[in-house]
Scaffold this active site. Structure first.
Site, PDB file in Angstrom:
ATOM      1  N   ASP A   1      -8.855  -3.863  -6.724  1.00  0.00           N
ATOM      2  CA  ASP A   1      -8.482  -2.940  -5.658  1.00  0.00           C
ATOM      3  C   ASP A   1      -9.302  -1.666  -5.808  1.00  0.00           C
ATOM      4  O   ASP A   1      -9.198  -0.956  -6.806  1.00  0.00           O
ATOM      5  CB  ASP A   1      -6.983  -2.626  -5.775  1.00  0.00           C
TER       6      ASP A   1
ATOM      7  N   SER B   1       0.829  -1.202   0.000  1.00  0.00           N
ATOM      8  CA  SER B   1       0.000   0.000   0.000  1.00  0.00           C
ATOM      9  C   SER B   1       0.867   1.257   0.000  1.00  0.00           C
ATOM     10  O   SER B   1       1.763   1.391  -0.834  1.00  0.00           O
ATOM     11  CB  SER B   1      -0.967  -0.041   1.189  1.00  0.00           C
TER      12      SER B   1
ATOM     13  N   HIS C   1      -7.591  -4.938  -2.096  1.00  0.00           N
ATOM     14  CA  HIS C   1      -6.392  -4.196  -1.723  1.00  0.00           C
ATOM     15  C   HIS C   1      -5.499  -4.959  -0.749  1.00  0.00           C
ATOM     16  O   HIS C   1      -4.291  -5.030  -0.931  1.00  0.00           O
ATOM     17  CB  HIS C   1      -6.798  -2.856  -1.107  1.00  0.00           C
TER      18      HIS C   1
END
Length: 390
Positions: free
Chosen positions: A309, A214, A343
């Site tokens: 995502d 991330s 994600h």
């Protein structure tokens, strides 16, 4: 591995009831039709649970490989556990806290009377791993990993300890120490990570890799681009531009921040937010200065992107990074994408983040193996010859 309540039912965990967190376990029972349940509690005391109905095979045995997740993911009871309230992520931060899962067999109808139960103790840190604060010198050779956990949320040892079990020496650092600190941060400093890399480089015969996820994905790209000695970098659902906070080195700004357009964040009925299209266009002229100069990096890269995502456009960021590298004649990268994944991609067999789509856990299983293979291939030490340390 089992506590039998009904004389007709015995619940078995194979090959054993005590295993590592990232190892699969077989769950078997004998009865025609049952509801199987799994239940666990995370480090914050939040209860996660799951259930599914199974039918016995011709021999009268229930096997999770032939249940509701047949042909796809027999560990479905583990990864599908979730809290009663939406959007709660399973928190397991301290590697000394084992992941304890209670499996139970119930009669089919409704809540159903419990017929048998068994406890699966899933260890984050194995017997051969030492856990301690960094100090002194460590004799090499060994492959060393800097594990950058996601932005905010404090320090997590889960991924680091599991990699240490596989023969890596892992230093785990939070981007910033805890949630309150993360909310007050105005800038990010490369010096903080440079200190960690320098610690590794002072050791004898060490090769260094960086693992990110991330927001720390762009930090990892910056580390590999600005600091010498990083041989391999894995970026999971990261961005190719420096995001949210300006990036500094030796008190001078080296990268401005790519910001988010709050008006493009889409709320959902469940209370989650879709931010996929929220970041400003990183290829526009006014934002090009935020791009990490990855062309100057010397090491190898593994780029990972989830195509579902909704946090941000990870697949597009990966493709843009690859295109930039190819434009400069670079072939120092691999890439992998998962069409049905969300994600959060973490080590397999734990409860997934309920606000992320996952391809029945298959993406996490595949990626976990891929990460280990990538680092073993591109870090110039034999991980199998080293006593693991965390």
């Amino acid at each position: 591995s089992a506590a039998t309540i009904s004389s007709q039912v015995r619940l078995r965990l194979l090959p054993r009831a005590r295993c590592m967190f990232d190892e699969p376990v077989q769950v078997k029972a004998r009865r025609q039709v049952v509801t199987m349940r799994a239940r666990t509690t995370d480090d914050k005391g939040l209860v996660f649970s799951s259930s599914a109905t199974y039918k016995a095979d011709g021999s009268g045995e229930i096997d999770l490989e032939r249940g509701s997740y047949a042909g796809v993911e027999p560990m479905g009871l583990l990864w599908s556990m979730r809290a009663d309230t939406l959007h709660n992520r399973f928190i397991k931060t301290n590697s000394l806290n084992h992941h304890v899962v209670n499996f139970s067999v119930h009669e089919k109808a409704g809540e159903g009377r419990m017929l048998a139960e068994a406890t699966n103790e899933r260890l984050l840190i194995g017997d051969r791993v030492n856990r301690h604060p960094i100090k002194g010198a460590y004799p090499g050779p060994f492959p060393a990993l800097l594990d950058l956990y996601t932005f905010g949320g404090g320090l997590s040892e889960k991924r680091a300890s599991l990699l240490a079990n596989r023969g890596f020496v892992v230093l785990t650092v939070a981007l910033y120490g805890h949630d309150d600190m993360a909310r007050n941060i105005k800038e990010v400093h490369l010096d903080y990570f440079e200190e960690a890399i320098e610690f590794f480089k002072k050791q004898d015969k060490v090769s260094v890799g960086v693992l990110s996820f991330s927001k720390t994905g762009d930090v990892a790209l910056s580390i590999a681009s600005y600091l010498p000695g990083v041989e391999a970098t894995v970026g999971i659902n990261g961005c190719c531009a420096n995001t949210v906070l300006p990036f500094y080195h030796k008190k001078s700004q080296i990268l401005p921040a790519l910001m988010m357009d709050i008006s493009k964040i889409v709320p959902t009925e469940s209370g989650a937010f879709m931010c996929k299209n929220g970041m400003h266009n990183l290829l526009s002229e006014e934002n090009k200065a935020t791009l990490v100069p990855i062309k100057q990096a010397k090491g190898r890269f593994l780029f990972v992107a989830s195509e579902d995502d909704l946090n941000w456009d990870s697949k597009a960021y990966m493709d843009q990074t690859v295109e930039r590298l190819q434009r400069h004649g670079k072939d120092n990268f691999e890439r992998v994408s998962y069409p049905a994944a969300g994600h959060y991609l973490e080590p397999p067999y734990g409860p997934y983040c309920p606000s992320s789509f996952h391809a029945f856990g298959a993406a996490e299983v595949h990626l976990w193996r891929k990460i280990q293979e990538f680092f073993r291939t591109h870090l110039s030490c034999d991980a199998t010859q080293t006593k693991a340390r965390l």
